[in-house]
Design a protein around this motif. Structure first.
Motif, PDB file in Angstrom:
ATOM      1  N   ASN A 180       0.817  -1.207  -0.237  1.00 18.48           N
ATOM      2  CA  ASN A 180       0.082  -0.053  -0.122  1.00 18.48           C
ATOM      3  C   ASN A 180       0.782   1.356   0.043  1.00 18.48           C
ATOM      4  O   ASN A 180       2.053   1.234   0.822  1.00 18.48           O
ATOM      5  N   ASP A 181       0.692   2.054  -1.055  1.00 17.78           N
ATOM      6  CA  ASP A 181       1.420   3.344  -0.866  1.00 17.78           C
ATOM      7  C   ASP A 181       0.506   4.616  -0.402  1.00 17.78           C
ATOM      8  O   ASP A 181       1.122   5.721  -0.747  1.00 17.78           O
TER       9      ASP A 181
ATOM     10  N   PRO B   2       9.276  -8.504   6.228  1.00 23.86           N
ATOM     11  CA  PRO B   2       8.048  -8.472   7.214  1.00 23.86           C
ATOM     12  C   PRO B   2       7.016  -7.489   7.027  1.00 23.86           C
ATOM     13  O   PRO B   2       7.411  -6.249   6.268  1.00 23.86           O
ATOM     14  N   THR B   3       5.798  -7.409   7.671  1.00 24.57           N
ATOM     15  CA  THR B   3       4.857  -6.418   7.700  1.00 24.57           C
ATOM     16  C   THR B   3       5.445  -5.226   8.005  1.00 24.57           C
ATOM     17  O   THR B   3       6.071  -5.034   9.011  1.00 24.57           O
ATOM     18  N   GLY B   4       5.053  -4.019   7.495  1.00 23.97           N
ATOM     19  CA  GLY B   4       5.663  -2.852   7.893  1.00 23.97           C
ATOM     20  C   GLY B   4       6.665  -2.450   7.079  1.00 23.97           C
ATOM     21  O   GLY B   4       7.176  -1.091   7.107  1.00 23.97           O
ATOM     22  N   ALA B   5       7.461  -3.085   6.487  1.00 22.69           N
ATOM     23  CA  ALA B   5       8.667  -2.633   5.724  1.00 22.69           C
ATOM     24  C   ALA B   5       8.321  -2.049   4.420  1.00 22.69           C
ATOM     25  O   ALA B   5       7.180  -2.157   3.816  1.00 22.69           O
ATOM     26  N   ALA B   6       9.201  -1.283   3.818  1.00 24.74           N
ATOM     27  CA  ALA B   6       9.211  -0.493   2.540  1.00 24.74           C
ATOM     28  C   ALA B   6       9.856  -1.205   1.422  1.00 24.74           C
ATOM     29  O   ALA B   6      10.918  -1.650   1.726  1.00 24.74           O
TER      30      ALA B   6
ATOM     31  N   LEU C   7       1.455  -2.759  14.221  1.00 26.27           N
ATOM     32  CA  LEU C   7       0.625  -3.016  13.507  1.00 26.27           C
ATOM     33  C   LEU C   7       0.314  -4.277  12.554  1.00 26.27           C
ATOM     34  O   LEU C   7       0.202  -4.449  11.489  1.00 26.27           O
ATOM     35  N   GLN C   8       0.623  -5.486  13.426  1.00 30.51           N
ATOM     36  CA  GLN C   8       0.790  -6.937  12.610  1.00 30.51           C
ATOM     37  C   GLN C   8      -0.549  -7.352  12.545  1.00 30.51           C
ATOM     38  O   GLN C   8      -0.908  -7.665  11.354  1.00 30.51           O
ATOM     39  N   LYS C   9      -1.396  -7.303  13.570  1.00 32.15           N
ATOM     40  CA  LYS C   9      -2.791  -7.753  13.406  1.00 32.15           C
ATOM     41  C   LYS C   9      -3.645  -6.936  12.626  1.00 32.15           C
ATOM     42  O   LYS C   9      -3.308  -5.824  12.630  1.00 32.15           O
ATOM     43  N   LYS C  10      -4.806  -7.544  12.173  1.00 26.24           N
ATOM     44  CA  LYS C  10      -5.496  -6.744  11.403  1.00 26.24           C
ATOM     45  C   LYS C  10      -6.387  -5.373  12.027  1.00 26.24           C
ATOM     46  O   LYS C  10      -6.414  -4.347  11.459  1.00 26.24           O
ATOM     47  N   ARG C  11      -7.036  -5.946  13.293  1.00 23.08           N
ATOM     48  CA  ARG C  11      -7.674  -4.852  13.925  1.00 23.08           C
ATOM     49  C   ARG C  11      -7.214  -4.446  15.216  1.00 23.08           C
ATOM     50  O   ARG C  11      -6.907  -5.299  16.258  1.00 23.08           O
ATOM     51  N   HIS C  12      -7.445  -2.974  15.508  1.00 24.09           N
ATOM     52  CA  HIS C  12      -6.735  -2.640  16.843  1.00 24.09           C
ATOM     53  C   HIS C  12      -7.963  -1.626  17.355  1.00 24.09           C
ATOM     54  O   HIS C  12      -8.642  -1.032  16.517  1.00 24.09           O
TER      55      HIS C  12
ATOM     56  N   VAL D  64      -1.664   6.099  10.713  1.00 24.96           N
ATOM     57  CA  VAL D  64      -2.146   6.367   9.289  1.00 24.96           C
ATOM     58  C   VAL D  64      -1.787   5.505   8.395  1.00 24.96           C
ATOM     59  O   VAL D  64      -2.327   4.976   7.139  1.00 24.96           O
ATOM     60  N   ARG D  65      -1.141   4.241   8.755  1.00 25.09           N
ATOM     61  CA  ARG D  65      -0.746   3.069   7.873  1.00 25.09           C
ATOM     62  C   ARG D  65      -1.955   2.070   8.093  1.00 25.09           C
ATOM     63  O   ARG D  65      -1.490   0.984   7.452  1.00 25.09           O
ATOM     64  N   THR D  66      -2.958   2.295   8.700  1.00 28.55           N
ATOM     65  CA  THR D  66      -4.119   1.491   8.567  1.00 28.55           C
ATOM     66  C   THR D  66      -5.175   1.879   7.841  1.00 28.55           C
ATOM     67  O   THR D  66      -5.011   3.067   7.481  1.00 28.55           O
ATOM     68  N   ASN D  67      -5.971   0.895   7.320  1.00 33.87           N
ATOM     69  CA  ASN D  67      -6.879   1.280   6.470  1.00 33.87           C
ATOM     70  C   ASN D  67      -7.835   2.712   6.837  1.00 33.87           C
ATOM     71  O   ASN D  67      -8.001   3.555   6.056  1.00 33.87           O
ATOM     72  N   LYS D  68      -8.349   2.418   8.106  1.00 35.41           N
ATOM     73  CA  LYS D  68      -9.245   3.446   8.678  1.00 35.41           C
ATOM     74  C   LYS D  68      -8.498   4.898   8.853  1.00 35.41           C
ATOM     75  O   LYS D  68      -9.162   5.742   8.269  1.00 35.41           O
ATOM     76  N   TYR D  69      -7.434   4.948   9.348  1.00 38.09           N
ATOM     77  CA  TYR D  69      -6.736   6.318   9.360  1.00 38.09           C
ATOM     78  C   TYR D  69      -6.397   6.663   8.352  1.00 38.09           C
ATOM     79  O   TYR D  69      -6.314   8.079   7.986  1.00 38.09           O
TER      80      TYR D  69
END
Ligand code: 4AD
Ligand code: MG
Length: 461
Positions: free
Chosen positions: A41-42, A67-71, A107-112, A125-130
């Motif tokens: 996601n960009d 890993p999740t979160g890497a660029a 932010l490993q798991k889907k929902r917080h 801001v790296r989550t879908n909602k924010y």
């Protein structure tokens, strides 16, 4: 070097392309025997781009451990995706790891929960909602300017540091360079002569008074900037720093003011529905299922108007057991606001012509000499979205009101000047930008529609 293409544009292309570059942050990775799938996601849109990395790729060992979160930057071919849910996917020829991510990336798991995400406002801001909130906020800022510019309003930059208190409520932050451990005094009081401006200075609670002076020269003006209030209320609708949009119109009365406010709210809602559909769909699905129908009604201009006096009568005869008894001369409480716009009308409601004693000095006195030409727009969910009024344009009445509220004329000499030279009826209002975002998203806590919320005892970022 070929430039990377935004994921939003890649996903909207109509033809396959065997040489593209995409960049973004890895949301998830899953591996099969022969492939690794990376969802990247960009920020250009909500949707991710699926990257398929073949096990035969050079460096596959490393890819398999991204890993999740890497660029990453991915070079490859954009081809039609056989999978459901997306039209295109990117078959990688090269995957560059630009920035790894430590194993404790939160932010490993889907929902917080929103509460948890507030503690990591620098990452949420790296989550879908924010991400969706941030894009909506940006697009809507543009739409605010577009709304006013198309109508011939001029954008005015009103000062943030001010020497006057617009709302007269005294809920202001001081601005000083005095050493707070050794405050200079003269005759027992703070000696502001020695301060930066030689007098008390504060952060603005509203651009209105300065804006009025420009209104009485440019005709139609607006400001849109940060606003500060030190009210110590820890509610889900108040912050110490928020953004306010304030138009001011010469030769206009209260009815014209409400017309403008109604056009603004309904047009901005229509804009959001059309322009931000993908992001709004998330709020409808995960935040508030009743959102689409409500927004459609607002966009269609479904508003009501009721006088304060009639509103009090309606509240009194509602038969509701309110915690605060509705009483003429008292401000409306949240429970009263909710009754009016959620039960009595279930749409945005203008409450107009308020008791003079509970409103600011600059509001125009009505002929009954008890009420002023003021209006609040109440909306379902976020309560008061707008506060505005026709302004007192008669010098003598204005001076009487200022005296009654204990304001020092000397501090407002420039404001009084505008009533001496070419005074005309004029009106304006202030719309809290975060309250509008709450209305459009269904989000119930104002801290979740601004990047870095400032509230009592909270200044983390
Ligand atoms: O009703 P308010 O206090 O009006 C004024 O400041 C006028 N001078 C505006 C004008 O006529 N030009 O504030 C306007 C709006 C409120 O209706 C609300 O939406 C928002 O600003 N607001 C806040 N938003 C977040 N946090 C707070 N502490 C807010 N206080 C007001
Ligand atoms: Mg108000």
């Amino acid at each position: 070097m070929t430039k990377a293409i935004r994921i939003k544009d890649l996903l909207a292309t109509t033809t396959a392309n065997d040489k593209v570059i995409a960049e973004g942050w890895v949301r998830t990775r899953r591996d099969s025997k022969t492939f690794s799938f990376l969802e990247i996601n960009d920020g250009s849109c909500m949707a991710n781009l699926q990257v398929v990395a073949d096990a035969n790729l050079p460096g596959y060992d490393e890819i398999q451990h991204i890993p999740t979160g890497a660029a990453v930057r991915v070079h490859g071919a954009l081809v039609e995706s056989p999978g459901a849910g997306q039209r295109w996917e990117l078959h990688a020829t090269v995957v560059e790891l630009l920035g790894g991510a430590d194993a404790d990336y939160p932010l490993q798991k889907k929902r917080h929960t929103d509460e948890f995400l507030r503690t990591i406002a620098h990452l949420r801001v790296r989550t879908n909602k924010y991400g969706a909130v941030a894009r909506l906020r940006s697009r809507l800022s543009f739409a605010v300017h577009d709304f006013f510019q198309r109508r011939g309003f001029h954008y005015v930059h009103t000062p943030i540091i001010t020497g006057s208190d617009c709302e007269g409520a005294g809920e202001m932050f001081n601005v000083t360079t005095l050493d707070l451990n050794h405050v200079p005094r003269s005759d027992g009081a703070v000696d502001y002569q020695q301060d930066f401006f030689g007098k008390p200075a504060r952060l603005t609670v509203s651009g209105q008074l300065a804006l009025e002076t420009y209104c009485l020269g440019l005709g139609k003006v607006y400001c849109f900037g940060p606003t500060f209030r030190s009210e110590n209320s820890n509610t889900s609708r108040h912050m110490a720093e928020f953004w306010m949009i304030e138009p001011e119109v010469a030769f206009a009365d209260l009815a014209a003011d409400m017309d403008l406010a109604q056009d603004m709210v309904s047009e901005l809602t229509a804009f959001a529905l059309a322009d931000c559909a993908e992001d709004l769909a998330l709020f409808s699905k995960f935040v508030d299922r009743t959102l689409p129908a409500r927004l459609e009604r607002i966009a269609a201009g479904n508003f009501q108007r009721i006088s304060y006096t009639d509103a009090i009568t309606e509240l009194q005869r509602s038969g509701r057991d309110f915690e605060y008894k509705p009483q003429w001369g008292h401000d409306l409480q949240t429970e009263h606001e909710r009754f009016l716009c959620e039960d009595l009308f279930s749409c945005p409601v203008f409450v107009h012509d308020w008791p003079a004693e509970i409103k600011a000095f600059y509001m125009r006195m009505n002929d009954d000499e008890r009420t002023v030409a003021a209006m609040d727009l109440l909306v379902p969910g976020s309560g008061e979205l707008i506060g505005g009024s026709q302004r007192e344009d008669r010098l003598d009445v204005l001076r009487t009101r200022m005296a009654a509220q204990g304001l020092n004329e000397a501090d407002y000499w420039w404001y009084l000047d505008t009533r001496r030279y070419g005074s005309v009826p004029h009106a304006g209002f202030g719309l809290g930008f975060e309250r509008l975002l709450m209305l459009l998203t269904g989000i119930g806590n104002i801290r979740d529609v601004i990047p870095f919320p400032r509230t009592p005892k909270n200044l983390e970022f």
